[in-house]
Scaffold this motif. Sequence first.
Motif, PDB file in Angstrom:
ATOM      1  N   MET A   1       0.977  -1.053   0.119  1.00  0.00           N
ATOM      2  CA  MET A   1       0.011   0.006  -0.118  1.00  0.00           C
ATOM      3  C   MET A   1       0.881   1.120  -0.032  1.00  0.00           C
ATOM      4  O   MET A   1       1.732   1.315   0.876  1.00  0.00           O
ATOM      5  CB  MET A   1      -1.104   0.128   1.240  1.00  0.00           C
ATOM      6  N   ILE A   2       0.519   2.325  -0.756  1.00  0.00           N
ATOM      7  CA  ILE A   2       1.318   3.383  -0.885  1.00  0.00           C
ATOM      8  C   ILE A   2       0.450   4.448  -0.394  1.00  0.00           C
ATOM      9  O   ILE A   2      -0.588   4.850  -1.120  1.00  0.00           O
ATOM     10  CB  ILE A   2       1.728   3.723  -2.410  1.00  0.00           C
ATOM     11  N   ILE A   3       1.103   5.348   0.773  1.00  0.00           N
ATOM     12  CA  ILE A   3       0.262   6.248   1.137  1.00  0.00           C
ATOM     13  C   ILE A   3       0.974   7.777   0.651  1.00  0.00           C
ATOM     14  O   ILE A   3       2.268   7.740   1.075  1.00  0.00           O
ATOM     15  CB  ILE A   3      -0.011   6.265   2.564  1.00  0.00           C
ATOM     16  N   MET A   4       0.181   8.540   0.117  1.00  0.00           N
ATOM     17  CA  MET A   4       0.672   9.697  -0.439  1.00  0.00           C
ATOM     18  C   MET A   4       0.569  10.734   0.648  1.00  0.00           C
ATOM     19  O   MET A   4      -0.465  10.811   1.464  1.00  0.00           O
ATOM     20  CB  MET A   4      -0.118  10.044  -1.714  1.00  0.00           C
ATOM     21  N   LYS A   5       1.656  11.737   0.397  1.00  0.00           N
ATOM     22  CA  LYS A   5       1.484  13.073   1.504  1.00  0.00           C
ATOM     23  C   LYS A   5       0.150  13.646   1.331  1.00  0.00           C
ATOM     24  O   LYS A   5      -0.342  13.672   0.077  1.00  0.00           O
ATOM     25  CB  LYS A   5       2.578  13.800   1.390  1.00  0.00           C
ATOM     26  N   THR A   6      -0.340  14.424   2.107  1.00  0.00           N
ATOM     27  CA  THR A   6      -1.375  15.339   1.690  1.00  0.00           C
ATOM     28  C   THR A   6      -1.443  16.192   0.490  1.00  0.00           C
ATOM     29  O   THR A   6      -2.382  16.824   0.039  1.00  0.00           O
ATOM     30  CB  THR A   6      -1.926  15.735   3.107  1.00  0.00           C
ATOM     31  N   ASP A   7      -0.104  16.575   0.497  1.00  0.00           N
ATOM     32  CA  ASP A   7       0.119  17.706  -0.637  1.00  0.00           C
ATOM     33  C   ASP A   7       0.828  17.181  -1.743  1.00  0.00           C
ATOM     34  O   ASP A   7       1.283  17.778  -2.542  1.00  0.00           O
ATOM     35  CB  ASP A   7       1.158  18.852   0.011  1.00  0.00           C
ATOM     36  N   ALA A   8       0.568  15.976  -1.989  1.00  0.00           N
ATOM     37  CA  ALA A   8       1.154  15.164  -3.309  1.00  0.00           C
ATOM     38  C   ALA A   8       0.329  15.852  -4.226  1.00  0.00           C
ATOM     39  O   ALA A   8      -0.950  15.955  -4.412  1.00  0.00           O
ATOM     40  CB  ALA A   8       1.066  13.637  -3.099  1.00  0.00           C
ATOM     41  N   THR A   9       1.095  15.838  -5.587  1.00  0.00           N
ATOM     42  CA  THR A   9       0.257  16.345  -6.751  1.00  0.00           C
ATOM     43  C   THR A   9      -0.202  15.278  -7.589  1.00  0.00           C
ATOM     44  O   THR A   9       0.125  14.023  -7.374  1.00  0.00           O
ATOM     45  CB  THR A   9       1.447  17.150  -7.557  1.00  0.00           C
ATOM     46  N   ASP A  10      -1.114  15.577  -8.682  1.00  0.00           N
ATOM     47  CA  ASP A  10      -1.421  14.519  -9.473  1.00  0.00           C
ATOM     48  C   ASP A  10      -0.115  13.821 -10.303  1.00  0.00           C
ATOM     49  O   ASP A  10       0.007  12.451 -10.465  1.00  0.00           O
ATOM     50  CB  ASP A  10      -2.348  15.076 -10.461  1.00  0.00           C
ATOM     51  N   GLU A  11       0.972  14.750 -10.521  1.00  0.00           N
ATOM     52  CA  GLU A  11       2.182  14.221 -11.091  1.00  0.00           C
ATOM     53  C   GLU A  11       2.802  13.247 -10.182  1.00  0.00           C
ATOM     54  O   GLU A  11       3.061  12.255 -10.798  1.00  0.00           O
ATOM     55  CB  GLU A  11       2.930  15.415 -11.590  1.00  0.00           C
ATOM     56  N   ASP A  12       2.754  13.296  -8.998  1.00  0.00           N
ATOM     57  CA  ASP A  12       3.366  12.426  -7.923  1.00  0.00           C
ATOM     58  C   ASP A  12       2.690  11.278  -7.946  1.00  0.00           C
ATOM     59  O   ASP A  12       3.317  10.120  -7.998  1.00  0.00           O
ATOM     60  CB  ASP A  12       3.370  12.978  -6.507  1.00  0.00           C
ATOM     61  N   ILE A  13       1.179  11.265  -8.118  1.00  0.00           N
ATOM     62  CA  ILE A  13       0.547  10.018  -8.106  1.00  0.00           C
ATOM     63  C   ILE A  13       0.638   9.314  -9.467  1.00  0.00           C
ATOM     64  O   ILE A  13       0.634   8.220  -9.391  1.00  0.00           O
ATOM     65  CB  ILE A  13      -1.129  10.505  -7.942  1.00  0.00           C
ATOM     66  N   ARG A  14       0.762   9.967 -10.521  1.00  0.00           N
ATOM     67  CA  ARG A  14       0.949   9.416 -11.727  1.00  0.00           C
ATOM     68  C   ARG A  14       2.056   8.635 -11.685  1.00  0.00           C
ATOM     69  O   ARG A  14       2.336   7.295 -12.306  1.00  0.00           O
ATOM     70  CB  ARG A  14       0.884  10.304 -12.941  1.00  0.00           C
ATOM     71  N   ARG A  15       3.162   9.088 -11.220  1.00  0.00           N
ATOM     72  CA  ARG A  15       4.661   8.502 -11.302  1.00  0.00           C
ATOM     73  C   ARG A  15       4.679   6.998 -10.564  1.00  0.00           C
ATOM     74  O   ARG A  15       5.145   6.211 -10.745  1.00  0.00           O
ATOM     75  CB  ARG A  15       5.653   9.494 -10.595  1.00  0.00           C
ATOM     76  N   VAL A  16       3.903   7.067  -9.401  1.00  0.00           N
ATOM     77  CA  VAL A  16       3.619   5.830  -8.636  1.00  0.00           C
ATOM     78  C   VAL A  16       2.976   5.027  -9.206  1.00  0.00           C
ATOM     79  O   VAL A  16       3.262   3.817  -9.248  1.00  0.00           O
ATOM     80  CB  VAL A  16       3.047   6.066  -7.125  1.00  0.00           C
ATOM     81  N   VAL A  17       1.904   5.225  -9.832  1.00  0.00           N
ATOM     82  CA  VAL A  17       1.019   4.226 -10.609  1.00  0.00           C
ATOM     83  C   VAL A  17       2.036   3.986 -11.983  1.00  0.00           C
ATOM     84  O   VAL A  17       2.089   2.458 -12.206  1.00  0.00           O
ATOM     85  CB  VAL A  17      -0.126   4.972 -11.145  1.00  0.00           C
ATOM     86  N   ALA A  18       2.486   4.562 -12.477  1.00  0.00           N
ATOM     87  CA  ALA A  18       3.375   4.234 -13.700  1.00  0.00           C
ATOM     88  C   ALA A  18       4.383   3.254 -13.202  1.00  0.00           C
ATOM     89  O   ALA A  18       4.701   2.030 -13.855  1.00  0.00           O
ATOM     90  CB  ALA A  18       4.153   5.196 -14.497  1.00  0.00           C
ATOM     91  N   GLU A  19       4.999   3.293 -12.243  1.00  0.00           N
ATOM     92  CA  GLU A  19       5.992   2.377 -11.503  1.00  0.00           C
ATOM     93  C   GLU A  19       5.576   0.987 -11.119  1.00  0.00           C
ATOM     94  O   GLU A  19       5.929  -0.023 -11.412  1.00  0.00           O
ATOM     95  CB  GLU A  19       6.635   3.063 -10.379  1.00  0.00           C
ATOM     96  N   ILE A  20       4.347   0.915 -10.396  1.00  0.00           N
ATOM     97  CA  ILE A  20       3.402  -0.103 -10.173  1.00  0.00           C
ATOM     98  C   ILE A  20       3.227  -0.994 -11.476  1.00  0.00           C
ATOM     99  O   ILE A  20       3.461  -1.936 -11.538  1.00  0.00           O
ATOM    100  CB  ILE A  20       2.260   0.327  -9.459  1.00  0.00           C
ATOM    101  N   GLU A  21       2.897  -0.138 -12.459  1.00  0.00           N
ATOM    102  CA  GLU A  21       2.245  -0.898 -13.632  1.00  0.00           C
ATOM    103  C   GLU A  21       3.524  -1.381 -14.476  1.00  0.00           C
ATOM    104  O   GLU A  21       3.693  -2.272 -15.155  1.00  0.00           O
ATOM    105  CB  GLU A  21       1.567  -0.003 -14.650  1.00  0.00           C
TER     106      GLU A  21
END
Length: 353
Positions: A1-21
Motif C-alpha cells: 500500500m502506498i500512502i501519499m502525502k496530503t500535498d502530493a500532486t497529480d504528477e506524484d500520483i501518476r509517477r507511482v502508478v506508472a512504477e506499479i504498472e
Amino acid sequence: MIIMKTDATDEDIRRVVAEIERSGLRADVSRGDYMTVIGPVGDERKLPFDRLATFPGVKEATMVETPYKLISREYARFFGEPGAHKTVNIGHVHMGNGEPVIIAGPCAVESRPQLMRIAEEVKKAGAHVLRGGVFKPRSSVHAFQGLGAASVEGAEEALNWLKEAGNAFDMPVVTEVRGESMVELVAKYVDIMHIGARNMYDQDLLVAVARQHKPVLLKRHFGASIEELLSFSEYIAAEGNKDIILCERGIVPMGKGKSYTRYTLDLAAVPVIHNETYLPVIVDPSHGTGRRDLIFDMSCAAIAAGADGLMIESHYNPSEALVDGPQMVTPDELKDIIDACRRVHKMVRKPRA
Ligand code: PEP
Ligand code: MN
C-alpha cells in the motif's frame, strides 16, 4: 500500500502508478478527503517498496499481507476516516449506515402475474428492492432450474418481467447470475448483480460480474469462513468495483443428528465483517433457517447485530411456490417483520462513527 502525502500532486500520483504498472501490477487509486492511497493489485513481491518510498509525494510504502486489503477497514483508515462505512447506491435506494434496506420477493420468478402480484404486495409491506431468481442453483438436475435455464429467450422474458415489475412499483431489482455466459444479459436488466452462495468461489464469475460496474451482492458459501468471503470479495474490488454488499446466509449445521434449521445462521458474522471492512452486510434469514416461523426472530436479531439490510423470500401463497415454499413469508408477515425491524433498529442501532 502506498500512502501519499496530503500535498502530493497529480504528477506524484501518476509517477507511482506508472512504477506499479511497470512492475506488472495494477494500481487501485483511492482519493480520500485527506490523502490518496494507492493499492497495488497483483504480486506485491515484485514491487520495489524501498525505492517507491523515496518517490516525491510518497509518505509511506508498505507491503500489506492481508488477502483483502482493498476492502479492509485498514485501507479506509489511511484516508483519515477510521469509521468509514460505505453506502452502496442501488438506484434510488441507499444501503449502509442508515435505515435497514429490505430486499424481498419470490425465490424464483415463475410467471408474469406471479411476479407482478408479489412485487405489488412486498412493496406495500415496506420492501425497497425486488428479488426473484431467473436462474436457480439446485441440488437436483431434475428440479425446476428457473425460467432462464431453458433458453436465452426464456431468460430474457423473465428478466424483462423483473424489470417491468421493478419499474411498476418503484423498486430496483436483483437476480442471481449463475454463470459467466449470462453476465452481460443479466446486467442489462438488473440494478444489482447477485452471486449465489454456491458460486462464491468462482473467481472468473466474480471478475466478469465486477466488470459490469453495477453493485454486486455476494453471498457467503455455506462452507466458507468469513476470511474466505472477504478474500473472494476482493476479486470484485480489484476490478475497481467497490459497490459490494456481503450477505450472511447460513453455514452447514454441525453434528449428525436431526438439524432443526436448513443452515446455521452465523449472526456474529455481521459485526465481525463490519470490523474488518467498510462494506455493507445483509442477512438472508430465509435460506439461513429454511423455516417461515423463524424469519421474524432472525430478522430482528440480524438488525440488532447491525445488519444493513435483509433479503427475505416472500410469496402470497407459499404452498404453491415451485421453490422454497417452506421458508417463504406472506406479504402480511413481511410487513410485521419490517415494522419490527424498524423498531429494533431505532432502539439499538446508532449510525456507526
Ligand atoms: C437465493 O438467494 O436465491 C439463493 C439460492 O440463495 P443461496 O445462494 O444463499 O443459497
Ligand atoms: Mn430460495
